[in-house]
Design an enzyme around this catalytic site. Sequence first.
Site, mmCIF file in Angstrom:
data_model
loop_
_atom_site.group_PDB
_atom_site.id
_atom_site.type_symbol
_atom_site.label_atom_id
_atom_site.label_comp_id
_atom_site.label_asym_id
_atom_site.label_seq_id
_atom_site.Cartn_x
_atom_site.Cartn_y
_atom_site.Cartn_z
ATOM 1 N N ASN A 123 7.271 -3.291 3.437
ATOM 2 C CA ASN A 123 8.777 -2.155 2.530
ATOM 3 C C ASN A 123 8.021 -1.476 2.092
ATOM 4 O OD1 ASN A 123 6.779 -3.771 0.761
ATOM 5 N ND2 ASN A 123 8.568 -3.892 -0.954
ATOM 6 N N ASP B 74 -0.105 -9.407 -4.589
ATOM 7 C CA ASP B 74 1.108 -8.917 -4.743
ATOM 8 C C ASP B 74 1.024 -7.587 -5.125
ATOM 9 O OD1 ASP B 74 3.439 -8.578 -4.491
ATOM 10 O OD2 ASP B 74 4.805 -9.327 -5.677
ATOM 11 N N HIS C 195 3.748 -15.795 -3.259
ATOM 12 C CA HIS C 195 4.068 -15.770 -4.663
ATOM 13 C C HIS C 195 4.608 -17.347 -5.016
ATOM 14 C CE1 HIS C 195 7.215 -13.637 -4.181
ATOM 15 N NE2 HIS C 195 6.513 -12.457 -3.827
ATOM 16 N N ASP D 146 9.373 -9.318 2.383
ATOM 17 C CA ASP D 146 9.215 -9.715 1.399
ATOM 18 C C ASP D 146 10.049 -8.669 0.850
ATOM 19 O OD1 ASP D 146 7.456 -10.970 -1.172
ATOM 20 O OD2 ASP D 146 6.480 -8.733 -1.166
ATOM 21 N N LEU E 180 0.714 -1.352 0.672
ATOM 22 C CA LEU E 180 0.344 -0.784 -0.315
ATOM 23 C C LEU E 180 0.892 1.233 0.317
ATOM 24 C CD1 LEU E 180 -2.600 -1.464 2.294
ATOM 25 C CD2 LEU E 180 -2.792 -1.207 -0.054
HETATM 26 ZN ZN LIG Z 1 7.882 -11.043 -3.502
#
Ligand SMILES: [Zn+2]
Length: 448
Positions: free
Chosen positions: A109, A322, A249, A169, A78
């Site tokens: 992240n 994702d 993923h 991630d 986001l």
């Molecule tokens: Zn990733």
Amino acid sequence: MSAPGAPGGAGPRGAGPVLLRGGRLVDPAGGHDATADVLVRGGAVAAVGVGLEPGDAEVLDCDGLVVSPGFVDLHVHLREPGREDAETIETGSRAAALGGYTAVCPMPNTDPVADNAGVVEMVAARGREVGLVDVFPVGAVTLGQRGAELAELGTMAHSAARVDCFSDDGRPIREARLLRLALEYAQAFDAVIADHAEDPSLTDGAQMHEGEVSAILGLQGWPAAAEEMVVARDLLLAELTGGRLHLCHLSTAGSVALVRAARARGVLVTAEAAPHHFTLTDEAARSFDPVYKVNPPLRSKADIEAIRDGLADGTIDAIATDHAPHAREDKEVEWASAPPGMLGLETALALTITELVEPGYLRLDQAVERLTAGPARCRRLPGHGGPLVPGAPANLTVFDPTAAWTVAAPALASRARNTPYHGRQVRGRVVHTLLRGTFTVRDGKASW
Ligand SMILES: [Zn+2]
């Protein structure tokens, strides 16, 4: 979690009773797939059955539509805090609601990284304030996602945000020792560690999937083995520690086979796959349009088949988008300089129906499971994923599984425009989304 429309919130106040009449109720957690009415009152499911009396409730005709638990997305970006020019918790929440979601899990992240109680609490609080979707932040595993030392997982778990999932991630947890520690430590608060499986020593400088197309284009390849080696390592460490592992993923046939074998021997692992990994192949890179650049990269046709099979047999528990918005000036550059990632929230249902259900890979109820109960089970998210029984929070999605439409990037609610599906004809459209009985989307339009 406070109700939408709480003081300071942007949402409408209150929600009147509603009777969703005559839809096909697909509630995999409740073992339900048949025509039924759903009565919603006071933010909760009041009754489920055939021929319910509306009383004072507003009646919505759902004939020809599917009524399901609200969708749950385990993997979104986001961009707030730090890159509000690409997406905010508000614009991302609106995109999520329009996609049929009632819960999303934003990755840490951000800038600053969500590696401490302050940031995860801010993200959760902003999500509540916007009130369009429940926002369950993911905390970082390592400080600053630098991979050197563990972040304060316990502090985040016991914070007001009650973080129950940690991930670096965007990057893998490089050091096996740190992943082992995290898998051990997280058991103290029953949290799950979600890993982005990539061996960076094999992907440094990589631009796309390593195969025939990368050889023809002369672009450096990201071999399937770079994912599969880390998946194998992670599975061994989950087995060693007894910790809960979630794999982000999955994109290759080898990864699906490894997870399938590990589950068969009882390893506590769950996994997700993204719509682009069952829809697009590395052939898309021939256009050199960076909208197709993503990490892990678009793979081969055989990999797509394996992802579809993994979703069909339940090896892959969840469809996770994702969703990775990028500002135009960052993404619309030459391929090599573009950051990886593509939008996903507003197209996931349509791709699931068009690419998995219509060609016969998954039945509709299985597809709904991978969007609802499956992901909710990976995180044990309260109040989401069904079952839709009296007293349960009325987190619901109503969609038309046959409605044909054409994806148009300018029409998306996301602040970013990096969808690879612009102009694509798809089927399956969200009609209403309800969060605790309040319409966040009504007749295909966001309520606020
Ligand atoms: Zn990733």
